[in-house]
Design a protein around this motif. Structure first.
Motif, PDB file in Angstrom:
ATOM      1  N   SER A  85     109.933 -34.652 -51.366  1.00  0.00           N
ATOM      2  CA  SER A  85     110.191 -33.509 -50.189  1.00  0.00           C
ATOM      3  C   SER A  85     110.376 -34.172 -48.618  1.00  0.00           C
ATOM      4  O   SER A  85     110.184 -34.331 -47.547  1.00  0.00           O
ATOM      5  N   LEU A  86     108.403 -34.633 -48.633  1.00  0.00           N
ATOM      6  CA  LEU A  86     107.887 -35.616 -47.731  1.00  0.00           C
ATOM      7  C   LEU A  86     107.782 -36.880 -47.337  1.00  0.00           C
ATOM      8  O   LEU A  86     107.934 -37.412 -46.492  1.00  0.00           O
ATOM      9  N   VAL A  87     108.523 -38.276 -48.810  1.00  0.00           N
ATOM     10  CA  VAL A  87     108.712 -39.451 -49.229  1.00  0.00           C
ATOM     11  C   VAL A  87     110.629 -38.781 -47.418  1.00  0.00           C
ATOM     12  O   VAL A  87     110.847 -39.594 -47.299  1.00  0.00           O
ATOM     13  N   TYR A  88     111.142 -37.717 -48.308  1.00  0.00           N
ATOM     14  CA  TYR A  88     112.786 -38.509 -47.922  1.00  0.00           C
ATOM     15  C   TYR A  88     112.449 -37.027 -45.554  1.00  0.00           C
ATOM     16  O   TYR A  88     113.571 -38.427 -44.887  1.00  0.00           O
ATOM     17  N   SER A  89     112.010 -37.426 -45.703  1.00  0.00           N
ATOM     18  CA  SER A  89     111.333 -36.441 -44.754  1.00  0.00           C
ATOM     19  C   SER A  89     110.781 -37.370 -43.585  1.00  0.00           C
ATOM     20  O   SER A  89     111.430 -37.767 -42.792  1.00  0.00           O
ATOM     21  N   PHE A  90     109.998 -38.239 -44.211  1.00  0.00           N
ATOM     22  CA  PHE A  90     109.015 -39.619 -43.337  1.00  0.00           C
ATOM     23  C   PHE A  90     110.266 -40.163 -43.937  1.00  0.00           C
ATOM     24  O   PHE A  90     110.925 -41.150 -42.704  1.00  0.00           O
ATOM     25  N   LEU A  91     111.463 -40.605 -44.600  1.00  0.00           N
ATOM     26  CA  LEU A  91     112.517 -41.811 -44.073  1.00  0.00           C
ATOM     27  C   LEU A  91     113.737 -41.052 -43.973  1.00  0.00           C
ATOM     28  O   LEU A  91     113.993 -41.822 -41.972  1.00  0.00           O
ATOM     29  N   TYR A  92     113.172 -40.007 -42.959  1.00  0.00           N
ATOM     30  CA  TYR A  92     114.704 -39.329 -41.929  1.00  0.00           C
ATOM     31  C   TYR A  92     113.991 -39.401 -40.862  1.00  0.00           C
ATOM     32  O   TYR A  92     114.397 -40.285 -39.876  1.00  0.00           O
ATOM     33  N   LYS A  93     112.356 -39.536 -40.424  1.00  0.00           N
ATOM     34  CA  LYS A  93     111.227 -39.261 -39.336  1.00  0.00           C
ATOM     35  C   LYS A  93     111.596 -41.017 -39.039  1.00  0.00           C
ATOM     36  O   LYS A  93     111.876 -41.046 -37.713  1.00  0.00           O
ATOM     37  N   VAL A  94     111.521 -42.254 -39.563  1.00  0.00           N
ATOM     38  CA  VAL A  94     111.455 -43.431 -38.774  1.00  0.00           C
ATOM     39  C   VAL A  94     112.977 -43.622 -39.115  1.00  0.00           C
ATOM     40  O   VAL A  94     113.160 -43.865 -37.558  1.00  0.00           O
ATOM     41  N   VAL A  95     113.680 -43.040 -39.476  1.00  0.00           N
ATOM     42  CA  VAL A  95     115.147 -43.459 -38.555  1.00  0.00           C
ATOM     43  C   VAL A  95     115.417 -42.858 -37.219  1.00  0.00           C
ATOM     44  O   VAL A  95     116.074 -43.055 -36.195  1.00  0.00           O
ATOM     45  N   GLU A  96     115.099 -41.411 -36.500  1.00  0.00           N
ATOM     46  CA  GLU A  96     114.669 -41.364 -35.722  1.00  0.00           C
ATOM     47  C   GLU A  96     113.681 -41.472 -34.659  1.00  0.00           C
ATOM     48  O   GLU A  96     114.568 -41.980 -33.439  1.00  0.00           O
ATOM     49  N   VAL A  97     112.661 -42.344 -34.700  1.00  0.00           N
ATOM     50  CA  VAL A  97     111.959 -42.828 -33.915  1.00  0.00           C
ATOM     51  C   VAL A  97     112.532 -44.596 -33.966  1.00  0.00           C
ATOM     52  O   VAL A  97     112.811 -45.611 -32.805  1.00  0.00           O
ATOM     53  N   PHE A  98     113.396 -45.080 -35.087  1.00  0.00           N
ATOM     54  CA  PHE A  98     113.974 -45.749 -34.954  1.00  0.00           C
ATOM     55  C   PHE A  98     115.170 -45.755 -33.440  1.00  0.00           C
ATOM     56  O   PHE A  98     115.111 -46.751 -32.745  1.00  0.00           O
ATOM     57  N   CYS A  99     116.191 -45.519 -33.379  1.00  0.00           N
ATOM     58  CA  CYS A  99     116.687 -45.251 -32.975  1.00  0.00           C
ATOM     59  C   CYS A  99     116.844 -44.724 -31.695  1.00  0.00           C
ATOM     60  O   CYS A  99     117.132 -45.074 -30.522  1.00  0.00           O
ATOM     61  N   GLU A 100     114.796 -43.921 -31.274  1.00  0.00           N
ATOM     62  CA  GLU A 100     114.384 -43.887 -30.296  1.00  0.00           C
ATOM     63  C   GLU A 100     114.411 -45.275 -29.291  1.00  0.00           C
ATOM     64  O   GLU A 100     114.995 -45.579 -28.313  1.00  0.00           O
ATOM     65  N   TYR A 101     114.338 -46.189 -30.307  1.00  0.00           N
ATOM     66  CA  TYR A 101     113.857 -47.773 -29.662  1.00  0.00           C
ATOM     67  C   TYR A 101     115.218 -47.945 -29.873  1.00  0.00           C
ATOM     68  O   TYR A 101     114.942 -48.532 -28.418  1.00  0.00           O
ATOM     69  N   PHE A 102     116.057 -48.201 -30.781  1.00  0.00           N
ATOM     70  CA  PHE A 102     116.909 -49.132 -30.593  1.00  0.00           C
ATOM     71  C   PHE A 102     117.905 -48.369 -30.476  1.00  0.00           C
ATOM     72  O   PHE A 102     119.390 -49.710 -30.092  1.00  0.00           O
ATOM     73  N   ASP A 126      99.620 -45.153 -42.584  1.00  0.00           N
ATOM     74  CA  ASP A 126      98.670 -45.854 -43.226  1.00  0.00           C
ATOM     75  C   ASP A 126      98.352 -45.563 -45.308  1.00  0.00           C
ATOM     76  O   ASP A 126      97.631 -44.149 -45.363  1.00  0.00           O
ATOM     77  N   PHE A 127      98.541 -46.708 -45.532  1.00  0.00           N
ATOM     78  CA  PHE A 127      97.979 -46.519 -47.428  1.00  0.00           C
ATOM     79  C   PHE A 127      98.465 -45.181 -47.738  1.00  0.00           C
ATOM     80  O   PHE A 127      98.411 -44.236 -48.881  1.00  0.00           O
ATOM     81  N   GLY A 128     100.293 -45.755 -47.493  1.00  0.00           N
ATOM     82  CA  GLY A 128     100.903 -44.017 -47.676  1.00  0.00           C
ATOM     83  C   GLY A 128     101.023 -42.906 -47.453  1.00  0.00           C
ATOM     84  O   GLY A 128     101.708 -41.889 -48.141  1.00  0.00           O
ATOM     85  N   PHE A 129     100.269 -42.512 -46.375  1.00  0.00           N
ATOM     86  CA  PHE A 129     100.763 -41.529 -45.761  1.00  0.00           C
ATOM     87  C   PHE A 129     100.046 -41.480 -44.045  1.00  0.00           C
ATOM     88  O   PHE A 129     100.015 -42.293 -43.659  1.00  0.00           O
ATOM     89  N   PRO A 130     101.543 -40.864 -44.170  1.00  0.00           N
ATOM     90  CA  PRO A 130     102.125 -40.436 -42.597  1.00  0.00           C
ATOM     91  C   PRO A 130     101.355 -40.574 -41.488  1.00  0.00           C
ATOM     92  O   PRO A 130     100.421 -39.737 -41.977  1.00  0.00           O
ATOM     93  N   GLN A 131     101.208 -41.130 -40.790  1.00  0.00           N
ATOM     94  CA  GLN A 131     100.580 -41.107 -39.311  1.00  0.00           C
ATOM     95  C   GLN A 131     100.712 -40.331 -38.133  1.00  0.00           C
ATOM     96  O   GLN A 131     101.721 -39.024 -38.448  1.00  0.00           O
ATOM     97  N   THR A 132     101.200 -41.484 -37.206  1.00  0.00           N
ATOM     98  CA  THR A 132     102.430 -40.831 -35.688  1.00  0.00           C
ATOM     99  C   THR A 132     103.099 -41.623 -35.959  1.00  0.00           C
ATOM    100  O   THR A 132     103.639 -41.852 -36.194  1.00  0.00           O
TER     101      THR A 132
END
Length: 428
Positions: A85-102, A126-132
């Motif tokens: 659940s954490l991994v998938y939440s992180f992947l969707y958050k990556v998409v959200e952040v990249f969409c905000e930028y690009f 950082d080292f496998g742990f979600p940060q900012t």
């Protein structure tokens, strides 16, 4: 844990029919070999052919957790029994952040912004742990011009290391205001024989915050559990299911006394979402009669099954018709109907539909004397609408307290909207 982004169409990078190379990757812990990702595309295509595609694929000791966005696959790799659940939440958050930028996240935007993407990947985890993972905070020190080298000017804001990483200090507004939108989307699926297969409300409470300093907000709802805790009646309370909160909400406080207490991010954000079952708001009955080689007769009855004092605006009922129909004629008790041959539908538009009312639409189409040989499927009737100042659940914002050490007065504004989500009724 490692990450890779694949690019390409569907399936990706099959210009030569071989597995593509990753567009970009970042190995955070070094425990998964860089060559392992090469097995992903072959495995994905194999599972797809077998009809056994799953969001988690395994090759040897390596697990691939993946999502698809536009023409990209985002893949996380791990050898451990990680929290999926954490991994998938992180992947969707990556998409959200990249969409905000690009603005658009696709192969081209990754290729055009390699430097920023790598900087973001370094800050996101950082080292496998979600940060900012808050894009507003990231944009304070990773800018679109960050590939221009400026030594000595880069300084990570203190926000990143604060307990409140989603809000910067020193924010100031001349007028302090909070806008609260309670938006409920109604999803409906009715079978051809009239049985309700799904009827639910997905609600969200969205905030637009223009507040100075570091305020603490407390939101009060007519929550049934809270009413029971405080000994009040159940009459005007609502039992919410599947409640999800933004990271700013103090969950321990909510668990203890159902108080929604938080220091908000600046600007727009979704505070919480919830779900509950409901009755259909607009009920559709239809009779579609097809007379071979001559005509199609359609009768549609729409009934508003919500409170009489509420009004649904911009109601659009899309009724499917055969692709070879022509010569349309319509008769409506209210509103207007128009035929869209490019979509093979009749759109019945009702600008204002009060609750408790019933309306009728009849349509007549001619059919060619030579009938098409192939059997056409019957698409469902779909309905779009919006009901302002109304929530299906009956949820109410009872109060919004704004506490800030400077003691300023702030104005909270509340708006309620109910709208159609995926609202479909199958035809026989």
């Amino acid at each position: 844990m490692g990450r890779a982004v694949y690019g390409g169409g569907s399936p990706p990078f099959l210009t030569p029919p071989t597995a593509p190379q990753p567009l970009i990757s970042r190995n955070y812990k070094g425990d998964v070999g860089l060559g392992e990702i090469e097995h992903f595309m072959g495995l994905l295509l194999q599972r797809e052919e077998e009809g056994a595609l799953a969001p988690l694929l395994t090759h040897g000791k390596v697990h691939f957790l993946w999502i698809k966005h536009a023409n990209l696959y985002l893949v996380a790799t791990t050898k451990k029994n990680s929290n999926a659940s954490l991994v998938y939440s992180f992947l969707y958050k990556v998409v959200e952040v990249f969409c905000e930028y690009f603005k658009e996240l696709e192969e081209e935007s990754i290729r055009d912004n390699f430097v920023i993407v790598y900087e973001l990947l370094d800050e996101l985890m950082d080292f496998g742990f979600p940060q900012t993972t808050d894009s507003k905070i990231l944009q304070e020190y990773i800018t679109q011009e960050s590939n221009k080298l400026e030594t000595g000017k880069s300084r990570v804001p203190t926000t990143v290391t604060n307990a409140v990483s989603w809000r910067s200090e020193g924010i100031k507004y001349k007028k302090n205001e909070v806008f609260i939108d309670v938006i409920e989307s109604v999803n409906l699926l009715v079978s051809a024989n009239g049985s309700v297969l799904l009827s639910e409300v997905v609600g969200t409470i969205k905030l637009k915050v223009f507040l100075s300093g570091m305020p603490e907000l407390r939101l009060g709802l007519n929550d049934r559990v809270l009413f029971e805790l405080t000994g009040r009646g159940k009459n005007k309370s609502v039992e919410l299911e599947d409640v999800k909160f933004h990271q700013c909400v103090r969950l321990s406080r909510f668990d203890n006394d159902r108080t929604i207490s938080f220091i908000p991010p600046d600007g727009d954000f979704e505070l919480m979402s919830y779900r509950l079952n409901t009755q259909p708001l607009i009920w559709i009955e239809s009779v579609i009669e097809k007379f071979s080689h001559s005509r199609v007769e359609i009768m549609v009855k729409a009934k508003g099954q919500f409170k009489k004092q509420s009004v649904a605006n911009g109601v659009e009922i899309a009724v499917p018709v055969p692709s070879d129909a022509d010569s349309p004629k319509f008769k409506t008790s209210v509103g207007s109907a128009r035929y869209l041959p490019e979509r093979n539908v009749v759109i019945w538009t009702i600008k204002s539909f009060p609750g408790g009312k019933e309306h009728l639409m009849r349509a007549h189409f001619g059919l060619p004397s030579v009938e098409k040989e192939e059997e056409e499927g019957r698409p469902p009737i779909s309905v779009c609408f919006e009901i302002p100042y109304f929530t299906v659940s009956g949820i109410q914002v009872r109060y919004m307290k704004i506490i800030e050490k400077s003691g300023y007065q702030a104005l909270p504004w509340v708006r309620y909207i109910t709208q159609s989500g995926d609202y479909q009724l199958r035809t026989s």
